[in-house]
Structure formats: structure tokens, C-alpha cells
Design an enzyme around this catalytic site. Structure first.
Site, PDB file in Angstrom:
ATOM      1  N   CYS A 149       0.819  -1.222   0.000  1.00 59.34           N
ATOM      2  CA  CYS A 149       0.000   0.000   0.000  1.00 59.34           C
ATOM      3  C   CYS A 149       0.851   1.269   0.000  1.00 59.34           C
ATOM      4  O   CYS A 149       0.644   2.174  -0.813  1.00 59.34           O
ATOM      5  CB  CYS A 149      -0.981  -0.015   1.173  1.00 59.34           C
ATOM      6  SG  CYS A 149      -0.229   0.096   2.822  1.00 59.34           S
TER       7      CYS A 149
ATOM      8  N   HIS B 163      -2.612   1.221   6.974  1.00 58.10           N
ATOM      9  CA  HIS B 163      -2.960   1.136   5.551  1.00 58.10           C
ATOM     10  C   HIS B 163      -3.121   2.544   5.001  1.00 58.10           C
ATOM     11  O   HIS B 163      -3.492   3.481   5.724  1.00 58.10           O
ATOM     12  CB  HIS B 163      -4.247   0.340   5.348  1.00 58.10           C
ATOM     13  CG  HIS B 163      -4.549   0.049   3.908  1.00 58.10           C
ATOM     14  ND1 HIS B 163      -3.798  -0.831   3.163  1.00 58.10           N
ATOM     15  CD2 HIS B 163      -5.510   0.541   3.066  1.00 58.10           C
ATOM     16  CE1 HIS B 163      -4.284  -0.879   1.927  1.00 58.10           C
ATOM     17  NE2 HIS B 163      -5.311  -0.057   1.840  1.00 58.10           N
TER      18      HIS B 163
ATOM     19  N   HIS C 279      -5.710   1.909  -4.358  1.00 59.97           N
ATOM     20  CA  HIS C 279      -4.824   1.363  -3.324  1.00 59.97           C
ATOM     21  C   HIS C 279      -4.428  -0.063  -3.666  1.00 59.97           C
ATOM     22  O   HIS C 279      -5.017  -0.712  -4.527  1.00 59.97           O
ATOM     23  CB  HIS C 279      -5.481   1.423  -1.937  1.00 59.97           C
ATOM     24  CG  HIS C 279      -6.608   0.436  -1.752  1.00 59.97           C
ATOM     25  ND1 HIS C 279      -6.850  -0.202  -0.552  1.00 59.97           N
ATOM     26  CD2 HIS C 279      -7.572  -0.023  -2.597  1.00 59.97           C
ATOM     27  CE1 HIS C 279      -7.903  -0.991  -0.665  1.00 59.97           C
ATOM     28  NE2 HIS C 279      -8.365  -0.916  -1.895  1.00 59.97           N
TER      29      HIS C 279
END
Length: 364
Positions: A278, A326, A338
Site C-alpha cells: 500500500c 494502511h 490502493h
């Protein structure tokens, strides 16, 4: 899936979820009660196959979320340690260069000091300039006095430079030793995080492997419904009313880079060009736009300027979960791009489909 298989499957869910909880750092748990021994399984002809219920699959989904979340936390730790290894290695290389140059300077100074000592030895212990002081000629005496004074100054300067060079070498050596210790500590931290990631991902894959194809499809639909509910609830708060800022020039470049990676695999620790995690995706996107940002989602959250959700614009980074484990890039219209987790690819998602910690702006 038969009743006996279903019993084994749910036992596996329980064990894996318990393993996830126990693996989380800084948390204490009571010992689980012993699992009763399963009753003898009836034959397939006696009992018809019983499908896994939605409630069971929801438990699986929750367990997978925990496993992959813990893997994401460990991935951030791995990435941070990897970044420190790079920095420490670069510092050691620079120190090694300084040590080599310092050693050469020290050798040159020692050669100069040796030449002066040899010259004094050849003149019977008196430097050539001192003989002027023994002259009966007043003018030669005055010239010699100045020469001797200059010689003394030069000798003191040479000694000072020798001392300084020796001190620098000692300091560089001590710094290099300290950097090596830090490098080894970072390598150990990286190895520990790597093992933890592999353990959590393997547990998640093991859990998923126990599902039949139809159950995997149902699980995927459950995940989609959960994400849709969260996104709908988030939009329903009116959080984006009035929002509609346009991307900056660099933000537009970052969005273009990130969206060009759609479909590429998630691989923990990866930052392109063929796969990403990510923060690897967001850091590479902004580096490509000419604005380097920290490598990890946690450092992006700590070090980049925070902006309100209502003020966000495409290119901003949305950081998720209380531990900033994240991150995704806002692309407008309530969506992010993402790299979700192992087994998935770079994709679009609702910006509110996960718990938002906050928004940061790399080019504030």
C-alpha cells in the site's frame, strides 16, 4: 462440504483466529478453553452435505481481516527497518570514504614531520634556520630570527594538523562502529517483521484454502457488501458536501501514476515496478511526481501535513485504522486507488470502505 468437513473447517477458523490474537504485540489474553473432541463423523450416506452458513463465512471474513491487518502492521515495520538499513549502509559507506581520506592525510602529514626530523638530524640537531642565529652579521641575525619564528609556527601548525587528523580518524572509526551496531539491529528487526508477515499470510491462506470455490465466491460477496455498507454510511454523513478541490499539478501526476498501476499484484515490501504494497504505491506515485514522501503509511501519517476530509483533493493520501497500517490515494468522487492486501491487485475502492484515521497532503 459435509458435516465432518464443516466441523474441521470451523475448528480451523477458531484456531487461526486465536493464533492471530495471540500474535498481536502488547496484548494479553486468557488461555482458551480446551476444545472438546469431535464426535465420530457420520457417513456421507447417512447425513446430507451441509453448506457453510453466512454466519460462519462472516466469522471467516473477520478472521481474515485480522490476519491481514496484522500482516499489514508487520509490513510497515519491515519497510521501516528496510529503510533504516539503506540509510545506515549509506552512512557506513560515507564514513569509510572519510576514514580512507583521513588515513591518507595522516600519512602525508607524518611524511612531512619525518622530513623535518631528518633535516634536523643531518645538521647535527640544529635546523638550518638556527644557524643564522649564530652569525656575527646583524642583518643575517635579524633575518634568521624571523625565519626561525616562521619555522616554529610551521612546526606547531603541522603538529596541530597531525593531532586533528588523528582525532578525526578516531571519531570516524567510533561512528562507523556505532553505525554497524545500528545496522545489525535494523537487520534483526527486518527479519523479525518478515517472519511475522509470512506467518500471518500463511495462516490466512490456509484458512482460505479450506473453502470450496462456491464458498469463496460467497465470501467475496460478503466482503463487497460490507465495504458497500461502510461506504454508504460514510457518504451518508455528508462528509463530502462542499468538497471538490482540484488536484495540484503534482497531485495530478501522482494520481496518474497510481491509476496506471491498476491490476498489478500486491506484494508486501514491494514498491514497483511490477508489484506494490500500500505505501509502496503511494510513495512511488509521489516520488514520480517530484515530491518524495516517507516509505511507510505510519511515517506518512506522522510527517505529512494533515488536512480535513472535507478539504481533501485528488492526490491526497487517506490513512486507515487507528495504527495507520494502511494508506490509499484519493482520486476524487469518494474513491481511492490502493494496493489492498496479499492475493489482491491494485484497485479502486470506496474511500470510506475502511475506518479512516485521517488525510495527509504531500504537497501542502
Amino acid at each position: 462440504m459435509g458435516t465432518d468437513e464443516r466441523g474441521l473447517f470451523m475448528a480451523a477458523v477458531t484456531v487461526l483466529c486465536a493464533a492471530t490474537a495471540l500474535a498481536a504485540p502488547g496484548t494479553a489474553f486468557a488461555a482458551p478453553a480446551p476444545t472438546p473432541a469431535p464426535a465420530p463423523a457420520p457417513t456421507a450416506s447417512a447425513v446430507p452435505a451441509a453448506p457453510v452458513s453466512d454466519e460462519d463465512l462472516e466469522e471467516v471474513r473477520t478472521g481474515l481481516d485480522r490476519l491481514y491487518h496484522d500482516a499489514a502492521v508487520a509490513t510497515d515495520a519491515y519497510n521501516a527497518a528496510e529503510e533504516e538499513v539503506r540509510k545506515q549502509s549509506a552512512r557506513i559507506v560515507a564514513l569509510a570514504g572519510r576514514i580512507v581520506e583521513g588515513q591518507r592525510q595522516l600519512e602525508r602529514l607524518e611524511d612531512q614531520a619525518g622530513a623535518a626530523a631528518r633535516a634536523q638530524y643531518r645538521t647535527g640537531g640544529l635546523p638550518p634556520t638556527a644557524r643564522y642565529l649564530l652569525s656575527d652579521d646583524p642583518q643575517r641575525f635579524m633575518d634568521g630570527a624571523g625565519t626561525v619564528l616562521n619555522g616554529e609556527r610551521a612546526a606547531k601548525k603541522l603538529i596541530g594538523r597531525l593531532t586533528t587528523a588523528q582525532e578525526k580518524l578516531r571519531r570516524y572509526s567510533a561512528d562507523a562502529s556505532a553505525q554497524w551496531k545500528e545496522l545489525e539491529a535494523d537487520r534483526r528487526a527486518r527479519a523479525t517483521a518478515e517472519k511475522r508477515i509470512e506467518r500471518q499470510v500463511a495462516a490466512a491462506e490456509e484458512l482460505e484454502s479450506r473453502l470450496e470455490e462456491k464458498e469463496k465466491e460467497r465470501l467475496a460477496r460478503l466482503e463487497q457488501r460490507a465495504a458497500h455498507r461502510a461506504q454508504t454510511a460514510w457518504l451518508g454523513t455528508g462528509v463530502l458536501k462542499g468538497a471538490g478541490g482540484r488536484a495540484s499539478a503534482q497531485g495530478g501526476q501522482a494520481v496518474a501514476f497510481a491509476t496506471a498501476q491498476l491490476g498489478k499484484r500486491y506484494v508486501w515490501g514491494a514498491e514497483g515496478p511490477d508489484s506494490f504494497d500500500c505505501s509502496g504505491l503511494t510513495s512511488r506515485a509521489w516520488a514520480g511526481a517530484g515530491r518524495p514522501v516517507p516509505r511507510t503509511s505510519q511515517e506518512q501519517w506522522k510527517r505529512l501535513e494533515h488536512v480535513g476530509i472535507a478539504d481533501m483533493r485528488p492526490g491526497d493520501l487517506i490513512v486507515y485504522f487507528d495504527d495507520a497500517s494502511h494508506v490509499g490515494m484519493y482520486v476524487g468522487d469518494g474513491r481511492i486507488v490502493h494496493a489492498p492486501r496479499p492475493g489482491r491487485t491494485v484497485t479502486f475502492a470506496g474511500a470510506g470502505s475502511m475506518p479512516i484515521l485521517g488525510v495527509v497532503r504531500p504537497d501542502a
